[in-house]
Enzyme design. Structure first.
Site, PDB file in Angstrom:
ATOM      1  N   GLU A 184      25.792 -95.587 -17.729  1.00 19.86           N
ATOM      2  CA  GLU A 184      25.233 -96.556 -17.693  1.00 19.86           C
ATOM      3  C   GLU A 184      24.443 -95.565 -18.827  1.00 19.86           C
ATOM      4  OE1 GLU A 184      21.907 -99.202 -17.251  1.00 19.86           O
ATOM      5  OE2 GLU A 184      23.520 -98.627 -15.595  1.00 19.86           O
ATOM      6  N   HIS A 202      26.698 -95.082 -10.146  1.00 20.26           N
ATOM      7  CA  HIS A 202      26.639 -95.531 -11.833  1.00 20.26           C
ATOM      8  C   HIS A 202      25.819 -94.223 -12.167  1.00 20.26           C
ATOM      9  CE1 HIS A 202      24.663 -99.298 -11.875  1.00 20.26           C
ATOM     10  NE2 HIS A 202      23.620 -98.744 -12.080  1.00 20.26           N
ATOM     11  N   HIS A 217      24.583 -80.969 -15.191  1.00 21.78           N
ATOM     12  CA  HIS A 217      26.035 -81.574 -15.521  1.00 21.78           C
ATOM     13  C   HIS A 217      26.857 -82.042 -14.583  1.00 21.78           C
ATOM     14  CE1 HIS A 217      28.133 -78.324 -12.526  1.00 21.78           C
ATOM     15  NE2 HIS A 217      28.567 -79.063 -12.695  1.00 21.78           N
ATOM     16  N   GLU A 256      31.655 -80.462 -16.559  1.00 21.60           N
ATOM     17  CA  GLU A 256      32.665 -79.569 -16.837  1.00 21.60           C
ATOM     18  C   GLU A 256      33.488 -80.708 -16.373  1.00 21.60           C
ATOM     19  OE1 GLU A 256      33.160 -77.423 -12.205  1.00 21.60           O
ATOM     20  OE2 GLU A 256      31.825 -78.458 -12.380  1.00 21.60           O
TER      21      GLU A 256
END
Length: 287
Positions: A75, A24, A93, A141
């Protein structure tokens, strides 16, 4: 001397054999429910679990396109009373792949999302992409792909020395360079690193802007977590790599008090944080 060299050589083989995957990305948001609503309604993510830790004054929410046992997820962390954060200049991003970027952008716009780049082919290429921002200002994106097992497919970070960073992540984490693109006309070079090909997995996208060696980190984006079969051995490797290339271990390997999940944490040469998490402990945590 030879023995030490031999054991180091063996250690450097470990990340390539280890069962690693991205678990994550952790980052902070100013309103947990607002972000959950945006990610589920606009992106089509699912809320996988949520926990509140009142004694520590924070809450977490885990969201993604599939279960945490097999998918990369986000998370989100909400710290009581903190409504905004500084994203800084270094974080780039996240990316989401979708079969139809135009349709996804229409949906996001209809729900009040901020579209910062309309869907169109990438400059100098054929891939259709768009950019949107979430309510906290994190950029996403959107990439058009027919199908993929991993829709949440990129974390992009800016670095000051691309070759050093590639070497660091290859040696410390066993990532491999799956693609490199140099765009002298736009004065940047990027490298995609992953544990499989781009269309199959999540990749770390490292971007070097010509002549820029430092970026501000802000206090919004925190880290990525990666699974490992042996936190202790993995930390030994990272320790050797930081001595050679920079960075540092910020948390020695061992169990988290009260949770017993074994982790270790370190910074890369640019100060970006990675947490290595014991695979078995992580699965137990999910039970």
């Amino acid at each position: 001397m030879a023995e030490g060299t031999q054991s180091n050589a063996e250690l450097f083989e470990w990340p390539k054999k280890d069962k690693r995957r991205f678990l994550h990305a952790v980052y902070r948001v100013g309103d947990l429910d607002r972000t959950i609503k945006f990610y589920t309604e606009c992106f089509g993510m699912k809320l996988l679990r949520k926990r509140d830790i009142p004694e520590e004054k924070y809450s977490n929410a885990f969201l993604g396109f599939g279960p945490e046992q097999s998918h990369f997820v986000v998370e989100l962390t909400y710290n009581y009373g903190v409504s905004s954060y500084d994203i800084g200049t270094g974080f780039g991003h996240f990316a989401i792949s979708t079969p139809d970027v135009y349709k996804l952008v229409e949906n996001i716009r209809a729900k009040g999302g901020n579209v910062t780049r309309e869907p169109a082919p990438v400059k100098g290429g054929t891939s259709i992409i768009a950019f949107v921002k979430d309510p906290d200002g994190y950029a996403f994106e959107l990439i058009q792909r027919a199908s993929t097992p991993e829709p949440l497919c990129q974390v992009m970070l800016r670095v000051g020395d691309l070759e050093r960073s590639i070497k660091f992540y290859e040696k410390a984490l066993g990532l491999r360079l799956v693609r490199k693109v140099d765009r002298p006309e736009y004065k940047y070079t990027l490298a995609m690193l992953g544990y499989a090909e781009e269309h199959e997995t999540i990749v770390l996208e490292l971007t070097y802007n010509y002549g820029v060696t430092e970026y501000t980190k802000g206090n919004a984006y925190a880290q990525v977590a990666i699974g490992t079969d042996d936190v202790y051995k993995s930390a030994e490797v990272v320790n050797l790599v930081t001595q050679e290339l920079g960075g540092k271990i910020t948390r020695q390997p061992g169990p988290i008090p009260g949770l017993n999940t074994k982790i270790t944490a370190f910074l890369d040469p640019d100060g970006w944080k990675t947490v290595l998490v014991d695979n078995q402990d992580f699965l137990k945590e999910l039970e």
